[in-house]
Enzyme design. Structure first.
Site, PDB file in Angstrom:
ATOM      1  CG  ASP A 259      94.351  47.337  50.144  1.00 40.46           C
ATOM      2  OD1 ASP A 259      93.584  47.115  49.189  1.00 40.46           O
ATOM      3  OD2 ASP A 259      94.888  48.451  50.350  1.00 40.46           O
ATOM      4  CD  GLU A 292      94.418  45.411  45.617  1.00 43.66           C
ATOM      5  OE1 GLU A 292      93.790  45.985  44.710  1.00 43.66           O
ATOM      6  OE2 GLU A 292      94.518  45.865  46.767  1.00 43.66           O
ATOM      7  CG  HIS A 314      87.689  42.670  36.527  1.00 45.97           C
ATOM      8  ND1 HIS A 314      88.053  43.905  36.018  1.00 45.97           N
ATOM      9  CD2 HIS A 314      86.369  42.779  36.838  1.00 45.97           C
ATOM     10  CE1 HIS A 314      87.014  44.712  36.032  1.00 45.97           C
ATOM     11  NE2 HIS A 314      85.985  44.056  36.521  1.00 45.97           N
ATOM     12  CG  ASP A 383      89.572  48.029  44.309  1.00 45.93           C
ATOM     13  OD1 ASP A 383      89.375  49.142  44.832  1.00 45.93           O
ATOM     14  OD2 ASP A 383      90.496  47.279  44.628  1.00 45.93           O
ATOM     15  CD  GLN A 384      88.477  46.091  39.024  1.00 46.23           C
ATOM     16  OE1 GLN A 384      88.304  46.987  38.195  1.00 46.23           O
ATOM     17  NE2 GLN A 384      89.665  45.846  39.542  1.00 46.23           N
ATOM     18  CG  ASN A 387      87.833  52.434  42.788  1.00 48.74           C
ATOM     19  OD1 ASN A 387      87.571  53.330  43.585  1.00 48.74           O
ATOM     20  ND2 ASN A 387      88.698  51.474  43.067  1.00 48.74           N
TER      21      ASN A 387
END
Length: 601
Positions: A259, A292, A314, A383-384, A387
């Protein structure tokens, strides 16, 4: 085969943790350079630990597995920072050889075959609940599951990135044996198992290291979570390297996703970690390390690491699918199709250029020389989705036909695809940020989330912000469970069939030929349309054309030479065309992805 035969951690030279000695006794060690006295509290006794070199305290004695223990450092009771099991305030002695592996002949799968499926263990019902879901995941055509972090955190629910004890599987998910049984079952189904690990910070609660090992952190650098971890210190370095070896060998994970390594700030340590991992793996076993990294450091992907999560992929597609351009999408909003075309051809959209999101600082390194399998592509992940203020999935933000076209591009292009739990049947359940903190910390989290969301115009409205889900409410966690598909619903069946068809095509005609695959070229066909072409190992030409806007004229005279020349040959497969040749004229329909494969000479 014993875990001790597989480089299991903590190793005898590890300055933290409890491990079984050859003579049957257990050794307990803790690095506490700031301490004057250290005691081991075990079995109702407090035993003095011997001060050794470099601030290490240790003791060796006879005890039994499942015995609770903890350390008393200068009068304060603290957990073992390398505990294999943690229950409330007590660490627990664990026998690493207690689980009997059924699939000892499992050696993993080559990276080219990988199709990742990211999931949250708690939302899937813990280790046992996930184990029961594995046959359906394997049946989809997925070849690897990726667990969000499972390291112990305070409370019962959390995303896992606030972990306090990196060696202990979260107790509310199940026992270490339950985790091993889940992994064993996955291997029996042909599934790899990856683990997301957090080596850039500890959570805000439960980390006692600053109280007795201040050298673990450095005051010279800071992260979004506080003082940076001091990887220059050999004992700190070893603590995390042994953690990686522990998960890969004692639990037999097939890979790790590291991460936010951009906040680690120590490239030398990242190289050392990868070298130690690869040196520990016996010939014939496949172990994969994935990053990441916001910095887009292509150099880390040249030899050390298998791949990086590709946010650029993304962000371009998210804008084209939804029209959202604020927040962290701002750096791609000027021309998302141009950025996407570069991503398909070269990997990263930003390879040293200034980025608006990063205050016009240069971001990234040249990546066009890397094979496409060095990049993990996704349309959704924790995350996408999580968040976002209300955790909406893409199915709630765009048209189904448009989303299906983007999925086809993702699953058929040579980059390694990653799915997020539930997307394969069109789950409409949100995935929200959830915690289980005391009220003071819970309010800090609530306030912090509101500040983050102020970057997004659509969520800056005070009235809308007043209805944000409470991260600390149990209902927020319950609402984030993806559910299961209803095979009686035509919509669910259609989504599942779409994913199964595409993944079957990938497994048959693309994945076996990706080791040396190379991009030929890419181009922009329209405001929301791109095309790209790759040559696979077997000489075949794979071409994809995506249009997420209005229908476009597909005129062979106007196409680039590389695209016009290949399109006249017979197509091995075409999506969504039924058969025959790739298109040479006519229109490229709205919300479509057309793929064709021309056999090699």
């Amino acid at each position: 085969m014993k875990a001790s035969d597989l480089h299991a951690g903590p190793a005898p030279h590890q300055p933290f943790g409890t491990y079984h000695l050859a003579d049957g006794r257990y050794a307990f060690r803790i690095w506490a350079p700031d301490a004057h006295e250290a005691l081991l509290e075990l079995g109702g006794e407090k035993l003095s630990m011997q001060a050794q070199e470099d601030g290490v305290f240790g003791i060796e004695l006879n005890t039994e597995p499942h015995t609770p223990y903890r350390y008393i450092i200068d009068g304060a009771a603290v957990p073992d920072p390398a505990a294999r099991v943690q229950r409330a305030e007590w660490s627990v002695v664990e026998d690493p050889d207690a689980y009997f592996w059924r699939h000892e002949d499992w050696h993993g799968r080559p990276w080219r075959e990988t199709v990742l499926y990211e999931l949250h263990v708690g939302a899937m019902g813990g280790f046992d609940g996930l184990r029961q879901a594995l046959p359906a995941i394997a049946d989809l055509g997925v070849t690897a599951i990726e667990l969000m972090p499972v390291a112990s955190f305070p409370g019962q629910r959390n995303w896992g990135y606030d972990g306090a004890l990196p060696y202990a599987p979260q107790d509310s998910y199940g026992t270490p044996s339950a985790l091993k049984e889940m992994i064993d079952t996955a291997h029996g189904l042909g599934l790899q198992v990856f683990l997301d690990v957090v080596y850039n910070h500890f959570g805000p609660v439960g980390n006692w290291l600053p109280h007795y090992a201040s050298e673990f952190f450095t005051r010279d650098a800071h992260t979004p979570w506080g003082a940076a971890i001091n990887f220059e210190n050999p004992k700190v370095s070893e603590y995390f390297i042994q953690n990686a070896l522990y998960w890969l060998h004692e639990f037999r994970f097939d890979g790790l996703r590291l991460d936010a390594v951009h906040t680690i700030g120590n490239l030398h340590w990242l190289h050392e970690l990868a070298a130690r991992v690869h040196a520990s793996v016996p010939p014939g076993r496949h172990v994969h390390l994935v990053l990441e990294n916001e910095r887009n450091e292509a150099s880390l992907l040249e030899s050390c690491y298998e791949a990086q999560w590709n946010d650029d992929f993304h962000h371009c597609l998210h804008i084209m699918l939804t029209g959202e351009e604020d927040g962290f999408f701002v750096s791609y909003s000027d021309d998302p199709a141009r950025h996407l075309a570069r991503v398909l051809k070269e990997g990263f959209a930003y390879q040293g250029e200034a980025s608006r999101l990063h205050k016009d600082e240069a971001r990234g390194e040249p990546s066009g020389h890397l094979p496409p399998t060095r990049f993990v592509s996704f349309l959704q992940n924790h995350d996408q989705v999580g968040n976002r203020p209300f955790g909406e999935r893409l199915i709630a933000l765009t048209e189904p036909a448009r989303l299906k076209a983007a999925v086809a591009l993702q699953l058929l292009c040579p980059q390694i695809p990653l799915l997020f739990m539930g997307e394969e049947w069109g789950s409409k359940q949100p995935f929200l940020f959830f915690t289980d903190h005391d009220e003071d910390l819970a309010q800090i989290v609530r306030d912090g989330r509101k500040r983050e969301f102020s970057l997004f115009t659509a969520h800056a409205d005070p009235e809308r912000a007043a209805h944000l889900p409470d991260p600390n409410a149990e209902q927020t966690f319950l609402d984030s469970r993806p559910g299961t598909p209803d095979i009686a619903r035509e919509e669910d069946r259609d989504w599942l069939a779409h994913y199964r068809t595409l993944l079957a095509l990938r497994a048959r005609d693309i994945a076996p030929f990706l080791d040396e695959a190379k991009a030929i070229d890419s181009c922009v066909l329209g405001p929301k349309a791109v095309a790209a072409q790759w040559r696979l190992d077997n000489g075949a030409l794979l071409t994809l054309a995506l249009n997420l806007g209005e229908a476009l004229s597909w005129d062979s005279a106007a196409l680039p030479g590389w695209l016009r020349g290949g399109s006249a040959a017979p197509a091995h497969f075409a999506v969504p065309l039924a058969a025959g040749s790739a298109p040479t004229s006519g229109t490229l329909p709205a919300d479509s992805c057309i793929a064709w494969l021309i056999a090699g000479n």
